[in-house]
Motif scaffolding. Structure first.
Motif, PDB file in Angstrom:
ATOM      1  N   THR A   1       0.854  -1.176   0.000  1.00 40.02           N
ATOM      2  CA  THR A   1       0.000   0.000   0.000  1.00 40.02           C
ATOM      3  C   THR A   1       0.892   1.228   0.000  1.00 40.02           C
ATOM      4  O   THR A   1       1.895   1.276   0.695  1.00 40.02           O
ATOM      5  CB  THR A   1      -0.934   0.036   1.217  1.00 40.02           C
ATOM      6  OG1 THR A   1      -0.149   0.019   2.394  1.00 40.02           O
ATOM      7  CG2 THR A   1      -1.877  -1.157   1.209  1.00 40.02           C
TER       8      THR A   1
ATOM      9  N   SER B   1      -5.850   4.918   6.270  1.00 46.11           N
ATOM     10  CA  SER B   1      -6.082   3.815   5.337  1.00 46.11           C
ATOM     11  C   SER B   1      -5.742   2.490   5.988  1.00 46.11           C
ATOM     12  O   SER B   1      -6.473   1.506   5.871  1.00 46.11           O
ATOM     13  CB  SER B   1      -5.223   3.975   4.075  1.00 46.11           C
ATOM     14  OG  SER B   1      -5.581   5.131   3.382  1.00 46.11           O
ATOM     15  N   CYS B   2      -4.600   2.443   6.684  1.00 44.16           N
ATOM     16  CA  CYS B   2      -4.165   1.196   7.327  1.00 44.16           C
ATOM     17  C   CYS B   2      -5.127   0.767   8.417  1.00 44.16           C
ATOM     18  O   CYS B   2      -5.394  -0.424   8.572  1.00 44.16           O
ATOM     19  CB  CYS B   2      -2.755   1.346   7.908  1.00 44.16           C
ATOM     20  SG  CYS B   2      -1.484   1.309   6.632  1.00 44.16           S
TER      21      CYS B   2
ATOM     22  N   ILE C   1      -8.037  -0.827   6.645  1.00 51.58           N
ATOM     23  CA  ILE C   1      -7.633  -2.093   6.048  1.00 51.58           C
ATOM     24  C   ILE C   1      -7.477  -3.152   7.127  1.00 51.58           C
ATOM     25  O   ILE C   1      -7.945  -4.281   6.983  1.00 51.58           O
ATOM     26  CB  ILE C   1      -6.336  -1.914   5.225  1.00 51.58           C
ATOM     27  CG1 ILE C   1      -6.640  -1.090   3.969  1.00 51.58           C
ATOM     28  CG2 ILE C   1      -5.712  -3.259   4.881  1.00 51.58           C
ATOM     29  CD1 ILE C   1      -5.416  -0.629   3.202  1.00 51.58           C
TER      30      ILE C   1
ATOM     31  N   ARG D   1     -10.832  -4.398   8.230  1.00 50.47           N
ATOM     32  CA  ARG D   1     -11.446  -5.306   7.250  1.00 50.47           C
ATOM     33  C   ARG D   1     -10.798  -6.691   7.305  1.00 50.47           C
ATOM     34  O   ARG D   1     -11.466  -7.708   7.159  1.00 50.47           O
ATOM     35  CB  ARG D   1     -11.319  -4.735   5.835  1.00 50.47           C
ATOM     36  CG  ARG D   1     -12.265  -3.608   5.560  1.00 50.47           C
ATOM     37  CD  ARG D   1     -13.705  -4.085   5.403  1.00 50.47           C
ATOM     38  NE  ARG D   1     -13.852  -4.818   4.156  1.00 50.47           N
ATOM     39  CZ  ARG D   1     -14.537  -5.952   4.021  1.00 50.47           C
ATOM     40  NH1 ARG D   1     -15.154  -6.500   5.044  1.00 50.47           N
ATOM     41  NH2 ARG D   1     -14.614  -6.561   2.858  1.00 50.47           N
TER      42      ARG D   1
ATOM     43  N   LEU E   1      -1.770  -7.459   7.805  1.00 52.63           N
ATOM     44  CA  LEU E   1      -1.125  -6.197   7.456  1.00 52.63           C
ATOM     45  C   LEU E   1       0.217  -6.183   8.162  1.00 52.63           C
ATOM     46  O   LEU E   1       0.284  -6.367   9.371  1.00 52.63           O
ATOM     47  CB  LEU E   1      -1.995  -5.022   7.910  1.00 52.63           C
ATOM     48  CG  LEU E   1      -1.468  -3.620   7.649  1.00 52.63           C
ATOM     49  CD1 LEU E   1      -1.345  -3.345   6.160  1.00 52.63           C
ATOM     50  CD2 LEU E   1      -2.399  -2.592   8.291  1.00 52.63           C
TER      51      LEU E   1
ATOM     52  N   VAL F   1       0.024  -5.647   2.718  1.00 54.40           N
ATOM     53  CA  VAL F   1      -1.045  -6.592   3.011  1.00 54.40           C
ATOM     54  C   VAL F   1      -0.621  -7.917   2.404  1.00 54.40           C
ATOM     55  O   VAL F   1      -0.344  -8.000   1.208  1.00 54.40           O
ATOM     56  CB  VAL F   1      -2.403  -6.142   2.434  1.00 54.40           C
ATOM     57  CG1 VAL F   1      -3.476  -7.183   2.720  1.00 54.40           C
ATOM     58  CG2 VAL F   1      -2.809  -4.790   3.012  1.00 54.40           C
TER      59      VAL F   1
ATOM     60  N   PHE G   1     -12.197  -7.215  -1.365  1.00 60.48           N
ATOM     61  CA  PHE G   1     -11.265  -6.590  -0.440  1.00 60.48           C
ATOM     62  C   PHE G   1     -10.001  -6.124  -1.167  1.00 60.48           C
ATOM     63  O   PHE G   1      -9.488  -5.042  -0.894  1.00 60.48           O
ATOM     64  CB  PHE G   1     -10.908  -7.555   0.691  1.00 60.48           C
ATOM     65  CG  PHE G   1      -9.888  -7.017   1.642  1.00 60.48           C
ATOM     66  CD1 PHE G   1     -10.095  -5.819   2.308  1.00 60.48           C
ATOM     67  CD2 PHE G   1      -8.718  -7.707   1.881  1.00 60.48           C
ATOM     68  CE1 PHE G   1      -9.150  -5.321   3.191  1.00 60.48           C
ATOM     69  CE2 PHE G   1      -7.770  -7.222   2.760  1.00 60.48           C
ATOM     70  CZ  PHE G   1      -7.983  -6.022   3.416  1.00 60.48           C
TER      71      PHE G   1
ATOM     72  N   GLU H   1     -10.868  -2.940  -2.591  1.00 62.03           N
ATOM     73  CA  GLU H   1     -11.012  -1.922  -1.538  1.00 62.03           C
ATOM     74  C   GLU H   1      -9.657  -1.334  -1.155  1.00 62.03           C
ATOM     75  O   GLU H   1      -9.553  -0.135  -0.884  1.00 62.03           O
ATOM     76  CB  GLU H   1     -11.639  -2.528  -0.283  1.00 62.03           C
ATOM     77  CG  GLU H   1     -13.115  -2.768  -0.353  1.00 62.03           C
ATOM     78  CD  GLU H   1     -13.620  -3.451   0.910  1.00 62.03           C
ATOM     79  OE1 GLU H   1     -13.071  -3.201   2.001  1.00 62.03           O
ATOM     80  OE2 GLU H   1     -14.568  -4.249   0.803  1.00 62.03           O
ATOM     81  N   ILE H   2      -8.649  -2.168  -1.112  1.00 61.81           N
ATOM     82  CA  ILE H   2      -7.310  -1.692  -0.768  1.00 61.81           C
ATOM     83  C   ILE H   2      -6.873  -0.626  -1.766  1.00 61.81           C
ATOM     84  O   ILE H   2      -6.359   0.420  -1.389  1.00 61.81           O
ATOM     85  CB  ILE H   2      -6.295  -2.854  -0.721  1.00 61.81           C
ATOM     86  CG1 ILE H   2      -6.634  -3.782   0.438  1.00 61.81           C
ATOM     87  CG2 ILE H   2      -4.866  -2.334  -0.607  1.00 61.81           C
ATOM     88  CD1 ILE H   2      -5.876  -5.096   0.419  1.00 61.81           C
TER      89      ILE H   2
ATOM     90  N   ARG I   1      -8.695   2.614  -1.014  1.00 58.50           N
ATOM     91  CA  ARG I   1      -8.219   3.286   0.204  1.00 58.50           C
ATOM     92  C   ARG I   1      -6.805   3.825   0.060  1.00 58.50           C
ATOM     93  O   ARG I   1      -6.459   4.824   0.679  1.00 58.50           O
ATOM     94  CB  ARG I   1      -8.263   2.323   1.384  1.00 58.50           C
ATOM     95  CG  ARG I   1      -9.650   1.927   1.809  1.00 58.50           C
ATOM     96  CD  ARG I   1      -9.575   0.846   2.874  1.00 58.50           C
ATOM     97  NE  ARG I   1     -10.868   0.310   3.216  1.00 58.50           N
ATOM     98  CZ  ARG I   1     -11.545   0.652   4.301  1.00 58.50           C
ATOM     99  NH1 ARG I   1     -11.053   1.521   5.139  1.00 58.50           N
ATOM    100  NH2 ARG I   1     -12.716   0.121   4.535  1.00 58.50           N
TER     101      ARG I   1
ATOM    102  N   SER J   1      -1.311   1.772  -4.435  1.00 62.32           N
ATOM    103  CA  SER J   1      -0.988   0.380  -4.129  1.00 62.32           C
ATOM    104  C   SER J   1      -0.749  -0.450  -5.382  1.00 62.32           C
ATOM    105  O   SER J   1      -1.257  -0.147  -6.453  1.00 62.32           O
ATOM    106  CB  SER J   1      -2.137  -0.255  -3.346  1.00 62.32           C
ATOM    107  OG  SER J   1      -2.349   0.427  -2.152  1.00 62.32           O
TER     108      SER J   1
END
Length: 144
Positions: free
Chosen positions: A3, A9-10, A13, A16, A30, A39, A55, A58-59, A62, A66
């Motif tokens: 990322t 953000s972390c 993440i 999630r 993570l 991740v 997911f 999603e990363i 966010r 990445s």
């Protein structure tokens, strides 16, 4: 998968990961490596897990810088059951591609089952950079 930005953000993440992690299908966490948030996905399922793919996307949303790869084999995906797909994230954008180094699964990864295909696979081509008929170098660890 790395990322590019972290902070809030972390936190999202990591939350999630706790929601969707499963000891039966996936090693998901993570980590910090070389000052970056990473991740880590690991697992071996014989079909696509839509929650994991969602997911992965999603990363990218966010943390838009990445990047990473996720290999997927889904033996229940009609028309693609013999393929390995690579889900690629670049600058947070996700796309699916055929993985030519691992596809088609039969005969590249596995031999055909009895009654499947047209018979036993032919001789495999030498590994890249290796000449036919030349033995690979001995393993330095076990000297075989």
């Amino acid at each position: 998968m790395t990322t590019a930005s972290c902070g809030r953000s972390c936190e999202g993440i990591d939350g999630r990961i706790r929601e969707i992690a499963s000891p039966y299908l996936l090693d998901l966490d993570l980590r910090r490596m070389n000052g970056e948030a990473v991740v880590h996905f690991g697992g071996c399922s014989d079909h696509r897990d839509t929650e994991i793919l969602r997911f992965f996307g999603e990363i990218g949303e966010r943390a838009p810088g990445s990047y990473g790869l996720l290999h997927v084999r889904d033996d229940e995906d009609h028309g693609r059951e013999n393929d390995v797909l690579v889900v690629r994230m670049v600058r947070g954008r996700v796309g699916e591609h055929l993985e030519p180094l691992l596809s088609p699964c039969i005969p590249v990864l596995e031999d055909p089952s009895e009654g499947e295909g047209t018979g036993p696979p032919g001789p495999r081509p030498p590994a890249p950079g290796r000449r036919p008929g030349v033995a690979p170098p001995a393993c330095p660890a076990c000297r075989r």
